[in-house]
Design a protein around this motif. Structure first.
Motif, PDB file in Angstrom:
ATOM      1  N   ALA A  58      -5.744 -10.490  -5.812  1.00 19.99           N
ATOM      2  CA  ALA A  58      -5.355  -9.284  -6.552  1.00 19.99           C
ATOM      3  C   ALA A  58      -6.038  -8.054  -5.954  1.00 19.99           C
ATOM      4  N   LYS A  59      -7.292  -8.179  -5.579  1.00 21.40           N
ATOM      5  CA  LYS A  59      -8.007  -7.062  -4.934  1.00 21.40           C
ATOM      6  C   LYS A  59      -7.347  -6.685  -3.619  1.00 21.40           C
ATOM      7  N   ARG A  60      -6.964  -7.709  -2.849  1.00 21.12           N
ATOM      8  CA  ARG A  60      -6.281  -7.463  -1.573  1.00 21.12           C
ATOM      9  C   ARG A  60      -4.963  -6.728  -1.799  1.00 21.12           C
ATOM     10  N   LEU A  61      -4.192  -7.191  -2.770  1.00 23.28           N
ATOM     11  CA  LEU A  61      -2.904  -6.574  -3.077  1.00 23.28           C
ATOM     12  C   LEU A  61      -3.079  -5.117  -3.492  1.00 23.28           C
ATOM     13  N   LYS A  62      -4.032  -4.857  -4.378  1.00 21.98           N
ATOM     14  CA  LYS A  62      -4.275  -3.489  -4.833  1.00 21.98           C
ATOM     15  C   LYS A  62      -4.659  -2.591  -3.648  1.00 21.98           C
ATOM     16  N   ALA A  63      -5.487  -3.098  -2.747  1.00 22.56           N
ATOM     17  CA  ALA A  63      -5.888  -2.313  -1.573  1.00 22.56           C
ATOM     18  C   ALA A  63      -4.688  -2.025  -0.678  1.00 22.56           C
ATOM     19  N   GLN A  64      -3.795  -2.992  -0.514  1.00 26.12           N
ATOM     20  CA  GLN A  64      -2.590  -2.783   0.299  1.00 26.12           C
ATOM     21  C   GLN A  64      -1.706  -1.688  -0.305  1.00 26.12           C
ATOM     22  N   ILE A  65      -1.532  -1.733  -1.610  1.00 25.61           N
ATOM     23  CA  ILE A  65      -0.701  -0.737  -2.283  1.00 25.61           C
ATOM     24  C   ILE A  65      -1.329   0.646  -2.147  1.00 25.61           C
ATOM     25  N   GLU A  66      -2.623   0.736  -2.367  1.00 24.41           N
ATOM     26  CA  GLU A  66      -3.313   2.021  -2.317  1.00 24.41           C
ATOM     27  C   GLU A  66      -3.332   2.619  -0.916  1.00 24.41           C
ATOM     28  N   ALA A  67      -3.277   1.776   0.116  1.00 29.12           N
ATOM     29  CA  ALA A  67      -3.261   2.253   1.498  1.00 29.12           C
ATOM     30  C   ALA A  67      -1.858   2.646   1.964  1.00 29.12           C
ATOM     31  N   ALA A  68      -0.846   2.272   1.189  1.00 30.33           N
ATOM     32  CA  ALA A  68       0.550   2.497   1.600  1.00 30.33           C
ATOM     33  C   ALA A  68       1.045   3.882   1.203  1.00 30.33           C
ATOM     34  N   ASP A  69       1.866   4.446   2.068  1.00 34.17           N
ATOM     35  CA  ASP A  69       2.569   5.691   1.745  1.00 34.17           C
ATOM     36  C   ASP A  69       3.803   5.405   0.903  1.00 34.17           C
ATOM     37  N   GLY A  70       4.331   4.206   1.036  1.00 33.40           N
ATOM     38  CA  GLY A  70       5.517   3.813   0.293  1.00 33.40           C
ATOM     39  C   GLY A  70       5.584   2.307   0.142  1.00 33.40           C
ATOM     40  N   VAL A  71       6.363   1.870  -0.837  1.00 30.88           N
ATOM     41  CA  VAL A  71       6.538   0.446  -1.093  1.00 30.88           C
ATOM     42  C   VAL A  71       8.032   0.148  -1.154  1.00 30.88           C
ATOM     43  N   MET A  72       8.444  -0.821  -0.353  1.00 30.46           N
ATOM     44  CA  MET A  72       9.835  -1.265  -0.346  1.00 30.46           C
ATOM     45  C   MET A  72       9.894  -2.609  -1.071  1.00 30.46           C
ATOM     46  N   ASP A  91       1.981  -6.654 -12.553  1.00 23.47           N
ATOM     47  CA  ASP A  91       0.935  -6.766 -13.572  1.00 23.47           C
ATOM     48  C   ASP A  91      -0.459  -6.699 -12.953  1.00 23.47           C
ATOM     49  N   HIS A  92      -0.691  -7.460 -11.900  1.00 23.63           N
ATOM     50  CA  HIS A  92      -2.016  -7.438 -11.262  1.00 23.63           C
ATOM     51  C   HIS A  92      -2.378  -6.039 -10.762  1.00 23.63           C
ATOM     52  N   ALA A  93      -1.436  -5.378 -10.111  1.00 21.93           N
ATOM     53  CA  ALA A  93      -1.738  -4.078  -9.500  1.00 21.93           C
ATOM     54  C   ALA A  93      -1.863  -2.960 -10.529  1.00 21.93           C
ATOM     55  N   SER A  94      -1.418  -3.198 -11.748  1.00 20.22           N
ATOM     56  CA  SER A  94      -1.514  -2.167 -12.780  1.00 20.22           C
ATOM     57  C   SER A  94      -2.799  -2.291 -13.605  1.00 20.22           C
ATOM     58  N   ARG A  95      -3.617  -3.262 -13.315  1.00 21.60           N
ATOM     59  CA  ARG A  95      -4.803  -3.560 -14.119  1.00 21.60           C
ATOM     60  C   ARG A  95      -6.065  -3.411 -13.293  1.00 21.60           C
ATOM     61  N   PRO A  96      -7.225  -3.281 -13.890  1.00 22.62           N
ATOM     62  CA  PRO A  96      -7.438  -3.102 -15.315  1.00 22.62           C
ATOM     63  C   PRO A  96      -6.885  -1.768 -15.808  1.00 22.62           C
ATOM     64  N   SER A  97      -6.783  -1.650 -17.101  1.00 18.87           N
ATOM     65  CA  SER A  97      -6.228  -0.447 -17.708  1.00 18.87           C
ATOM     66  C   SER A  97      -6.925   0.797 -17.155  1.00 18.87           C
ATOM     67  N   GLY A  98      -6.102   1.762 -16.766  1.00 20.31           N
ATOM     68  CA  GLY A  98      -6.631   3.002 -16.215  1.00 20.31           C
ATOM     69  C   GLY A  98      -6.909   2.946 -14.721  1.00 20.31           C
ATOM     70  N   GLN A  99      -6.678   1.789 -14.098  1.00 18.63           N
ATOM     71  CA  GLN A  99      -6.942   1.633 -12.666  1.00 18.63           C
ATOM     72  C   GLN A  99      -5.711   1.098 -11.926  1.00 18.63           C
ATOM     73  N   SER A 100      -4.548   1.570 -12.325  1.00 21.37           N
ATOM     74  CA  SER A 100      -3.315   1.132 -11.688  1.00 21.37           C
ATOM     75  C   SER A 100      -3.236   1.631 -10.250  1.00 21.37           C
ATOM     76  N   ARG A 127      13.513  -1.094 -11.749  1.00 18.62           N
ATOM     77  CA  ARG A 127      13.428   0.384 -11.806  1.00 18.62           C
ATOM     78  C   ARG A 127      12.744   0.828 -13.114  1.00 18.62           C
ATOM     79  N   THR A 128      13.111   0.203 -14.219  1.00 19.34           N
ATOM     80  CA  THR A 128      12.504   0.538 -15.505  1.00 19.34           C
ATOM     81  C   THR A 128      11.006   0.231 -15.504  1.00 19.34           C
ATOM     82  N   ILE A 129      10.645  -0.949 -15.012  1.00 19.28           N
ATOM     83  CA  ILE A 129       9.239  -1.352 -14.976  1.00 19.28           C
ATOM     84  C   ILE A 129       8.438  -0.422 -14.068  1.00 19.28           C
ATOM     85  N   LEU A 130       8.965  -0.149 -12.888  1.00 19.06           N
ATOM     86  CA  LEU A 130       8.228   0.691 -11.933  1.00 19.06           C
ATOM     87  C   LEU A 130       8.079   2.127 -12.418  1.00 19.06           C
ATOM     88  N   SER A 131       9.104   2.657 -13.046  1.00 23.15           N
ATOM     89  CA  SER A 131       8.989   4.033 -13.548  1.00 23.15           C
ATOM     90  C   SER A 131       7.916   4.122 -14.619  1.00 23.15           C
TER      91      SER A 131
END
Length: 181
Positions: A58-72, A91-100, A127-131
């Motif tokens: 989960a930490k790895r995934l969050k770091a990948q998302i945060e380093a990305a300019d975009g997600v496909m 769910d993993h990348a949106s947690r903990p609360s306030g640290q999405s 689309r609904t979930i991501l928004s």
């Protein structure tokens, strides 16, 4: 400097048609974009009890998302919605609360399925979930792709019949990332 794009394929199958589509799309992208595929197979099922000490995957995934300019997001449709593996990533990348890790990211959704409506319902749900997570999802063009012979060639490229349409989609994604990132 190349824009970093994280590709998240919702299917874990080694023969995933959505992974094939994702690889074909990457081949249509300009050299100004660098793609990385997220690994989902080692991500445990999300459990709120782990928020204080997130699993390494989960930490790895969050770091990948945060380093990305975009997600496909390239997703199949399972039971008229998104696969559990994809919801687990969100769910993993949106947690903990306030640290999405999602907020403000440029995103785009595409997918393929053997069915006639492609992945229209899965994409609508995603689309609904991501928004709700603050992802700025590319509004157009929509791409609900029916997987059939010729969509992906034997060497992994987008087939001739779909190439112009999918090139237009990829060009729009490039412009969206440039605008949002």
């Amino acid at each position: 400097m190349a824009k970093k794009i994280l590709v998240i394929v919702g299917s874990l199958s080694k023969d995933s048609i959505n992974r094939k589509l994702a690889n074909g799309l990457v081949a249509l992208a300009p050299a100004s974009m660098a793609f990385e595929f997220a690994e989902l197979g080692d991500l445990p099922v999300y459990n709120r009890d782990d928020d204080a000490n997130q699993p390494p995957a989960a930490k790895r995934l969050k770091a990948q998302i945060e380093a990305a300019d975009g997600v496909m997001f390239v997703t199949p449709e399972y039971n008229r919605s998104i696969p559990a593996s994809l919801k687990n990533v969100i769910d993993h990348a949106s947690r903990p609360s306030g640290q999405s890790s999602w907020f403000g990211r440029a995103g785009a959704i595409i997918g393929t399925s053997p069915g006639g409506v492609g992945t229209a319902l899965a994409q609508q749900h995603l689309r609904t979930i991501l928004s709700a997570q603050g992802v700025k999802v590319m509004p157009q063009p929509d791409a609900y792709i029916q997987f059939k012979d010729g969509l992906i060639t034997g060497d992994g490229q987008i087939g001739e019949a779909s190439r112009a349409f999918l090139q237009k989609w990829m060009d729009a994604f490039v412009q969206w990332v440039d605008k949002v990132a």
